[in-house]
Design an enzyme around this catalytic site. Structure first.
Site, PDB file in Angstrom:
ATOM      1  N   HIS A 464       2.386  -6.959  -3.588  1.00 58.38           N
ATOM      2  CA  HIS A 464       3.958  -6.817  -3.934  1.00 58.38           C
ATOM      3  C   HIS A 464       3.947  -6.761  -5.387  1.00 58.38           C
ATOM      4  O   HIS A 464       4.925  -5.869  -5.896  1.00 58.38           O
ATOM      5  CB  HIS A 464       4.543  -7.745  -3.036  1.00 58.38           C
ATOM      6  N   GLU A 707      33.859   4.065   1.007  1.00 53.14           N
ATOM      7  CA  GLU A 707      33.058   3.052   1.384  1.00 53.14           C
ATOM      8  C   GLU A 707      33.351   2.258   2.715  1.00 53.14           C
ATOM      9  O   GLU A 707      32.389   1.568   3.310  1.00 53.14           O
ATOM     10  CB  GLU A 707      32.741   1.981   0.506  1.00 53.14           C
ATOM     11  N   ASP A 731      27.224   1.069   1.805  1.00 53.97           N
ATOM     12  CA  ASP A 731      28.432   0.089   2.347  1.00 53.97           C
ATOM     13  C   ASP A 731      28.861   0.777   3.468  1.00 53.97           C
ATOM     14  O   ASP A 731      29.389   0.086   4.443  1.00 53.97           O
ATOM     15  CB  ASP A 731      29.418  -0.113   1.396  1.00 53.97           C
ATOM     16  N   CYS A 778      26.327   8.580  -3.467  1.00 55.34           N
ATOM     17  CA  CYS A 778      25.642   7.777  -4.432  1.00 55.34           C
ATOM     18  C   CYS A 778      24.705   6.810  -3.610  1.00 55.34           C
ATOM     19  O   CYS A 778      24.079   5.638  -4.020  1.00 55.34           O
ATOM     20  CB  CYS A 778      26.239   7.273  -5.493  1.00 55.34           C
TER      21      CYS A 778
END
Length: 845
Positions: A464, A707, A731, A778
């Protein structure tokens, strides 16, 4: 008097236990119940809010004892503690005693006036008399260790006793995603399994493993499941079929991953000649050339002392508190990493959160403290070591490397237990880091403008740490000889992350060769980016603006280099993180101006401070604990409640707008009142600047994030208040689907590809265009090139993505026509699931 809370999946059972205990003490002891859920069809379950309310109803200075039946009851009780203040939390004790016997014995002890620790001790021993009478144990042998030696078995409770009358279902599935059940898919598997009441067992038939618990991240990860392996999944419980269906969908959908082969740096070829003096060979982990002085990085040593403890409850609470702080740190890191490296790679830290919630691990540590009476540090370290060793024993090299994540989380909790501060690397000049190892947490916090390269004595190209380094664009050579650890700080080092070689104090000829290669590499990169600097135009002539999501000055430089046509989202939270007070106006102004300067009059959309939810800032805390911060005081709500904070930021944004193409954007708007209140503050700031003779862009555009479902529902009204919309699908998805995207157990629900979310996007676009304003997106979904046809077909005018996704997204757009995209979007809106939508656009196989 000590209060008692009874937590059970069954409300009837809990009420019966309370009645039995109350009769034993003639109602002298305060008893509260938190049981069942508000679902007439399937009422079994537990609710953290119920548990919190029950605790609050009996909370007193003498303390509260919480007894739970099984499974999610423990997790709900632990979660309820988070809603209490630190002072209240110190008075609440979770007890592992049996529910019925424990409640009765505890009530009698409390009625007798015993203190909380005596009540706990009585409850913990509630089964002794029954077990002794039945001949299962002798009183002398109760609570003894095995053969007189301490043991912390990780298999504790891994073979639950199942009622044969409860339905059992099973399913066989083949795992097809490229890396099998590595950390992120394992986290999704466990998160999905944990949402249901049934007990899940998983067996890797290909490797003929024993069945393990499906709610344990470590047991699932150590099954060693790779691509093509067949799993046998067994579910026992009332919702057995439902959980198997959910797990089947997860596996068929490849855990949301595609099977595109990731190009790792090439392996070091067999050397014909031995390395030259000063030359060292390692593993090529992240491509690129780095030439800089070295800085040694050493994680702070953590030494623990094992000792015998008397008060097991206090020790258990110490560990619980440390784990809670660790969870908060990881959540903050997850938020930071999402900005730095994108949600996909940041999901590594979802597995870290699940590690802390692993019931098998928690039970093992509990035994270490309660049965062996080990101090929290020793009990925790013993279990972490055993988990780490279980990974090391795996035959699969890729899965062996997940031990780094185990050690990372383990060290974090130990550091907190010992009261040590985190040791972050601070560099004064660009350098190459020399280290024995860097944890994923360490690597995710690196600044690529200061850390030019990484040279480590451990690690591999699939660790990782290497994955994060590649995402950050930091060249790395791993697995080198330990001689590098003896080098003096400041020694010049050159490394080639493509070949896995490094040179100590390189000679002039070597430097010249590497600098030439660096120039060639940069030229090749520039050639590859040329198309990225061209507009994204569909085959039928429609131009789509492609901008970048950024979270720092360093990000904007990368974005422009990758062909960004501007910044569609500047997350300003980075200015407020890792400090003890909010940034002032001048500091913010300098940053906004510097970013605008790099953009050279390209658009820059600055989102005002968006804290709360998964982005808490301790020094801006209101002091009120929120049961659900995602539905609490966050985004514009927080800023309107702290208008001076917002005014300071708006002054800086307006001042920076002079001579630049800056736009401002409000986050988390749900009502007309909010957007009008924010605009009123903006108008006030503009008036103050005019009166002071300070220039700003009088025509600066003002937009807002979409959102929430509420914002979508009144999008036509909101569109009359602003100049543009930007849809935040990260969101929006979680609010539409009622699934917290930072909670691994339900995060898979928060899928922007679900038709419900797509319809919200369509409705927003139609409302925006109806009022003649433009609308962008976005969210992370925009970075998926396979999804581009749907987004274009829904009518979006702009897409804003992480910088690395710009070039492939532009290329994907250039291959489409709007007519084709609209047809695909129309079909997608009629699908019944996110999986079905993906099947429309994802390549087969």
């Amino acid at each position: 008097m000590v209060g008692i809370v009874i937590v059970s999946h069954s409300k009837q059972l809990a009420l019966g236990v309370r009645e039995l205990a109350a009769q034993m003490v003639q109602g002298q002891v305060p008893l509260a119940v938190a049981a069942g859920i508000d679902d007439p069809v399937n009422p079994l379950g537990t609710d953290a809010i119920q548990v919190y309310e029950a605790i609050a109803s009996v909370l007193c200075d003498d303390g509260v004892l919480v007894l739970m039946d099984l499974g999610s009851a423990l997790m709900s009780a632990e979660m309820a503690l988070e809603f209490l203040s630190p002072e209240q939390r110190e008075k609440v004790y979770l007890c592992a005693a049996p529910l019925v016997e424990g409640a009765v014995v505890a009530a009698v002890a409390a009625a007798a006036g015993k203190d909380i620790h005596q009540v706990i001790a009585e409850a913990q021993g509630a089964l002794v008399s029954k077990a002794t009478q039945l001949g299962f144990i002798s009183r002398a042998g109760f609570n003894q260790s095995i053969d007189g030696k301490p043991a912390i078995p990780l298999s504790v409770s891994s073979q639950p006793i199942l009622n044969e009358e409860i339905p059992t279902r099973e399913i066989r599935l083949t795992v097809n995603n490229r890396l099998g059940l590595h950390a992120r898919p394992a986290a999704q598997f466990v998160g999905t399994a944990s949402r249901f009441k049934s007990q899940i067992r998983v067996q890797n038939l290909t490797r003929n493993t024993e069945a393990v618990r499906g709610d344990s991240i470590n047991q699932v990860a150590t099954l060693g499941v790779r691509q093509g392996h067949e799993l046998l999944i067994t579910a026992t419980g009332v919702d057995a079929q439902e959980v198997l269906t959910a797990l089947q969908a997860l596996i068929i959908n490849n855990f949301g991953e595609d099977n595109t082969i990731v190009e790792l740096p090439p392996a070091v070829p067999q050397e014909v000649t031995p390395p030259q003096q000063g030359e060292i060979i390692g593993i090529a982990a992240s491509p690129g050339i780095a030439i800089a002085p070295i800085v040694h990085y050493q994680s702070a040593a953590i030494a623990i002392t094992e000792y015998h403890i008397e008060n097991v409850e206090i020790e258990w609470q110490r560990l619980q508190s440390a784990m809670q702080i660790a969870k908060q740190e990881i959540q903050t890191l997850l938020s930071h990493a999402s900005i730095q490296i994108g949600d996909a790679d940041a999901a590594i830290f979802d597995a870290h959160l699940l590690f802390l919630a692993d019931p098998v691990l928690l039970e093992a540590v509990h035994q270490g403290i309660f049965k062996q009476r080990l101090n929290a540090e020793a009990a925790w370290q013993a279990v972490v070591d055993e988990v780490a060793n279980s990974y090391r024993r795996l035959e699969d090299a890729y899965l062996q490397e997940r031990v780094d994540d185990v050690v990372d989380v383990g060290r974090r909790v130990l550091r907190i237990l010992l009261g040590n501060s985190p040791s972050d690397l601070e560099l004064t000049e660009p350098s190459i880091i020399i280290a024995s190892d860097l944890t994923p947490s360490d690597t995710a916090k690196l600044d690529p403008t200061k850390v030019l390269g990484i040279c480590m004595t451990s690690g591999s190209a699939t660790s990782h740490t290497a994955i994060i380094a590649r995402t950050l664009g930091i060249p790395a050579v791993l697995g080198v000889d330990t001689q590098v650890l003896n080098l003096e700080s400041g020694t010049l080092l050159a490394l080639d992350g493509e070949t896995g070689r490094a040179w100590i104090a390189p000679k002039a000829a070597t430097l010249a060769r590497l600098e030439t290669k660096q120039r060639v590499w940069r030229t090749a990169q520039e050639e590859a980016r040329k198309k990225a600097h061209q507009p994204a135009i569909t085959r039928d002539g429609r131009q789509i603006q492609v901008l970048a999501n950024i979270g720092s000055l360093a990000d904007v430089q990368i974005a422009v280099a990758n062909g960004a046509e501007g910044v569609g989202l500047l997350r300003t939270e980075f200015l407020y993180l890792d400090r003890t007070s909010a940034p002032g106006e001048e500091e913010q102004l300098a940053v906004y101006q510097a970013i605008a300067q790099v953009l050279e009059n390209r658009p820059l959309i600055i989102r005002t401070l968006d804290v709360g939810g998964d982005k808490p800032l301790p020094y801006l805390n209101t002091g009120v604990a929120e049961a659900n911060p995602f539905l609490g005081v966050r985004g514009i709500r927080f800023c309107l409640a702290n208008p001076q904070l917002l005014k300071t930021q708006l002054r800086a944004i307006l001042r920076a707008s002079a001579g630049n193409m800056i736009k401002v954007m409000w986050p988390m708007i749900v009502t007309l009142t909010e957007v009008r209140a924010a605009k009123a503050i903006l108008t006030e700031v503009q008036r103050e600047l005019r009166e002071a003779g300070i220039p700003f862009d009088e025509k600066m555009e003002v937009g807002m994030m979409i959102e929430t479902p509420a914002a979508v529902a009144i999008a036509d009204q909101l569109a009359r208040e602003v100049d543009f919309f930007s849809i935040g699908t990260n969101d929006l998805s979680q609010y539409v689907m009622a699934g917290d995207r930072t909670n691994p157990r339900v995060a898979t629900l928060a899928d922007a590809m679900h038709p419900a979310v797509l319809r919200m996007i369509q409705q927003t676009v139609q409302a925006a265009h109806g009022e003649s304003i433009w609308v962008g997106l976005c969210g992370e979904v925009a970075a998926d090139v396979f999804v581009a046809p749907i987004l274009l077909g829904l009518g979006l005018d702009e897409l804003s993505v992480n910088p690395q996704a710009i070039a492939p997204l532009k290329q994907a757009i250039s291959h489409l026509t709007i007519t084709e995209a609209q047809a695909i979007a129309s079909v997608a809106l009629q699908q019944d699931s996110a999986t079905s939508v993906r099947e429309l656009v994802y390549p087969i196989g």
